[in-house]
Design an enzyme around this catalytic site. Structure first.
Site, mmCIF file in Angstrom:
data_model
loop_
_atom_site.group_PDB
_atom_site.id
_atom_site.type_symbol
_atom_site.label_atom_id
_atom_site.label_comp_id
_atom_site.label_asym_id
_atom_site.label_seq_id
_atom_site.Cartn_x
_atom_site.Cartn_y
_atom_site.Cartn_z
ATOM 1 N N LYS A 1 36.878 -35.063 6.080
ATOM 2 C CA LYS A 1 36.707 -36.380 5.473
ATOM 3 C C LYS A 1 37.717 -37.312 6.096
ATOM 4 C CE LYS A 1 34.065 -38.147 2.243
ATOM 5 N NZ LYS A 1 32.792 -37.653 1.685
ATOM 6 N N ASP B 1 30.527 -43.169 3.575
ATOM 7 C CA ASP B 1 30.919 -42.854 2.202
ATOM 8 C C ASP B 1 31.133 -44.229 1.544
ATOM 9 O OD1 ASP B 1 31.839 -40.252 0.581
ATOM 10 O OD2 ASP B 1 33.221 -41.827 0.023
#
Ligand code: GLU
Length: 448
Positions: free
Chosen positions: A129, A169
């Site tokens: 991430k 995201d």
């Protein structure tokens, strides 16, 4: 708090000590470790190889300066992150988040969750991430582009279709992926489509990727309902948020006969007993990048509640689709009181540990984000497949693949929960099934 297995207590203590102040990361690790007691009992080989300790330590963490110039000529400074957490199952894979709340603890919790989520999809993707504390809100197109280009000027050297493949995201959608891919292509002089997912349909993107997280969430809940001999027909549903996940969750719920009566953004929530008018939400949030408050000024059947808690709205099903820790204990109590039967996480870790406990004690069926919202990253893996074979699938074919993947994740969670003595427990099922696939790969690959 439930006790940890005696072998896992020192592992958790080590995580706390080595990563001070990273509360969301601690929370995500604890939730997984709480599920692993039966695994530790049955598989001493994992402890022998220190699999769990190694899994809690990212393979690589990159933190970098992102300077850029705003429209008035002032130099701005942000911090960029990429945590390449685990690549036992495939190249690092996971989104980028641009939001002022981003710091290392958030990126690590998201990266840690991503390992298990990606494992649950059954596809060959590792976990990562990244993101930045950059706030896109109120920024011009040109500012967003300059920021993305500066961000990529450092990050590009860590990426590649066999190395690390970012996607979107919160705060990162098709527009930002476009600017980042453009800069990546320019720096590397390679049209390497498979280095990003969530691309536009005319330049290597996959159909259904935009819809996938929301649609996948609803496919998962549909399986939960089916397992209980029920369906979405006539159900009152709350969907928190009004971003990409929420919008396509609402769309699919309506297609399946449910009625979404509330959604929200950081300013408050709207209630529309006639059912949320999705084209209006899309126009406000996607086309105008506006506030959900505007919805109630257009629709007479709706009211806007500033601040407040969306969970106060009576519902049969609640889907937190906004952000981490948005559903707390008072929220859970309100849901229980109004008779809500299912809570499933469209966002990453939106439910606090106290709220999860309250829901489960009250017999509410609860399913965690790493299983429920895995459709997004699963469709990213389908995008990578299409890029690798220079192919482009139809909407119907891709959606069908997504539905099959979600149904198999659902079944894998229930089968695993059964096998490890916690029937019906989606949290244990997801954590254990996600863990075992990664752990076995790590064992096979040796001490690396
Ligand atoms: N950010 C999304 C997630 O939380 C998608 C990641 C991806 O497609 O790589 O799973």
């Amino acid at each position: 708090m439930p006790l940890l297995h005696e072998q896992l207590t020192p592992v958790f203590d080590e995580v706390m000590n080595r990563n001070p102040g990273e509360t969301e990361f601690h929370q995500a690790v604890r939730e997984v470790l709480e599920s692993l007691s039966p695994v530790v009992e049955q598989h001493p080989e994992y402890a022998d190889a220190e699999i769990i300790r190694r899994l809690c330590e990212p393979e690589r963490q990159i933190i970098f300066r992102v300077p850029w110039t705003d429209d008035s000529g002032r130099v701005q400074l942000n911090r960029g992150f990429r945590v390449e957490f685990n690549s036992a199952l495939g190249p690092y894979k996971g989104g980028l988040r641009f939001h002022p709340s981003v710091y290392l603890g958030i990126v690590k919790f998201l990266g840690f969750e991503q390992i298990f989520k990606n494992s649950l999809t059954g596809l060959p993707i590792g976990g990562a991430k990244g993101g930045s504390d950059f706030d896109p809100k109120g920024r011009s197109e040109a500012e967003v582009m300059r920021f993305c280009q500066s961000f990529m000027l450092e990050l590009y050297r860590h990426l590649g279709e066999y190395t690390d493949v970012p996607a979107g995201d919160i705060g990162v959608g098709g527009r930002e992926i476009g600017y980042m891919f453009g800069q990546y292509k320019r720096i590397t002089n390679r049209y390497e489509s498979g280095t990003f997912t969530g691309k536009g349909l005319t330049w290597g993107g996959s159909r259904v990727r935009t819809e996938a997280t929301g649609y996948g969430t609803v496919f998962f809940v549909d399986e939960m309902l089916r397992a209980a001999g029920d369906s979405f027909e006539g159900k009152r549903v709350i969907v928190s948020g009004s971003g990409n996940v929420a919008i396509y969750a609402i769309e699919k719920i309506h297609q399946l006969g449910g009625r979404v009566i509330a959604c929200s953004d950081s300013g408050g929530y709207i209630v529309d007993e006639d059912g949320v008018d999705l084209s209006l939400v899309k126009e406000i949030k996607n086309d105008r990048r506006g506030r959900i408050e505007e919805y109630a000024t257009v629709r007479t059947s709706a009211r806007f509640v500033a601040g407040g808690s969306i969970w106060d709205v009576p519902s049969d099903i609640a889907l937190p689709c906004a952000t981490q820790n948005e559903l707390d204990e008072p929220g859970a109590t309100a849901l229980i009181r109004s008779g809500c039967r299912i809570v499933a996480e469209g966002a990453n870790m939106p439910t606090t540990p106290g709220a999860i406990r309250a829901l489960r004690e009250a017999g509410v069926s609860f399913a965690p984000g790493k299983a429920v919202n895995a459709g997004g990253v699963a469709t990213s893996a389908l995008e990578m497949q299409q890029n690798a074979s220079r192919d482009s699938w139809t909407f119907e074919h891709t959606e069908e693949r997504l539905a099959v993947i979600m149904s198999s994740i659902h079944d894998r969670c229930l089968e695993t929960a059964d096998r490890y003595g916690t029937p019906g427990d989606y949290v244990a099922g997801a954590n254990i099934a996600g863990f075992i696939r990664v752990a076995d790969a790590m064992l096979a690959l040796g001490v690396i």
